[in-house]
Design an enzyme around this catalytic site. Structure first.
Site: not given
Length: 303
Positions: A62, A64, A66-67, A142, A212, A270
């Site tokens: 996805h 976001h 942090d990914h 999510h 997530d 995570h």
């Protein structure tokens, strides 16, 4: 058959001095797949001596930060290393538009092609397949559209028993035919039982990546019986309300999914940066599912 997973980053939104944001490298049947690309991913790839040229597919669960924050730097590095082979990025359709101005500004002379493959979030989809491996996306729950990924080895052809070759004086064409499921007729005119001719093929290995996501039981049929499951566990169960509100899971919830899906092993990751001692995640999960591990950066899991 073999499967090797290297954890490049195990933390959630905030990286720490010893835990990077989410990224993993999976080697299955000699194919290298990068799963998510959090900040610092290429530094971790170097630390783990991964050959950059072997990474031809990147799967982003996805959009976001942090990914994905490590992606642009990795794309640039591939170019500086003289990459010529195309790179396929499996991600949300918005990614191509988001990267376009950065690629135009920083990588105008990129020597290789980037192929963007849009993910779908309504149902499972096979998004990659070759002679030995399939990759399937599955919808997660999510705050933004998010996919999990299931990597599966294809079943191999069984091997012929050496004693059968000698006993029946098998020719090469006969061996090939037997391995492909054709019956073999003995001298007495009756079929020889396959178990007398063939060794059982190794059971195909599989890996499911689920991060997530909230506690989402709809994934259970899709990950049923996988060899190895990575499931996010951002919080301990005492914060289950916060987990649900923020679109995440607890260690106990991840273990419940693993137990009910009958998986071989469970990896937890995570983690929220509020936690220093991660052993409590394992303790909580083991109350529900025994074969559980808490991941840390640079750990390698091999099957």
């Amino acid at each position: 058959m073999s499967l090797s997973l290297t954890i490049l980053g195990s933390n959630s939104a905030l990286p720490t001095s010893d835990r990077y944001s989410t990224a993993q490298i999976l080697c299955v049947s000699e194919r290298f797949f990068l799963i998510d690309c959090g900040e610092g991913a290429q530094m971790q790839l170097r630390r783990n001596k991964v050959n950059f040229s072997k990474i031809n597919h990147i799967f982003l669960s996805h959009l976001h930060g942090d990914h994905v924050f490590g992606l642009m730097g990795l794309i640039s590095t591939f170019g500086l290393l003289g990459r010529r082979k195309s790179l396929t990025i499996h991600a949300h359709a918005d990614l191509k538009e988001l990267l376009a101005p950065q690629l135009a500004y920083f990588c105008a002379d990129l020597p290789y092609q980037i192929i963007f493959q849009d993910l779908h979030y309504d149902a499972p989809h096979v998004i990659y397949e070759d002679k030995k491996v399939t990759v399937e996306s599955i919808p997660l729950s999510h705050r933004v559209p998010t996919c999990g990924f299931i990597f599966k080895e294809k079943a191999s052809i069984p091997n012929i028993r050496k004693e059968a070759i000698a006993r029946y004086q098998l020719t090469v064409p006969e061996i090939v035919a037997i391995k492909n499921g054709q019956p073999f007729i003995g001298e007495d005119g009756s079929p020889v039982p396959p178990e007398q001719l063939l060794l059982p093929a190794a059971k195909p290995l599989s890996y499911a990546f689920c991060s997530d996501t909230r506690y989402f039981r709809r994934i259970i049929p899709f990950i049923q019986g996988v060899s190895l499951l990575y499931h996010e566990a951002t919080f301990l169960h005492e914060l289950k309300v916060l987990a649900k509100r923020s679109g995440h899971s607890t260690a106990r919830q991840a273990a419940t999914i693993a137990r009910d899906a009958g998986v071989g092993q469970l990896l937890l990751g995570h983690f929220s940066s509020r936690y220093r001692d991660l052993s409590v995640f394992k303790e909580e999960a083991k109350e529900v599912f025994e074969n559980v591990h808490v991941v840390s950066d640079n750990q390698v899991y091999e099957l």
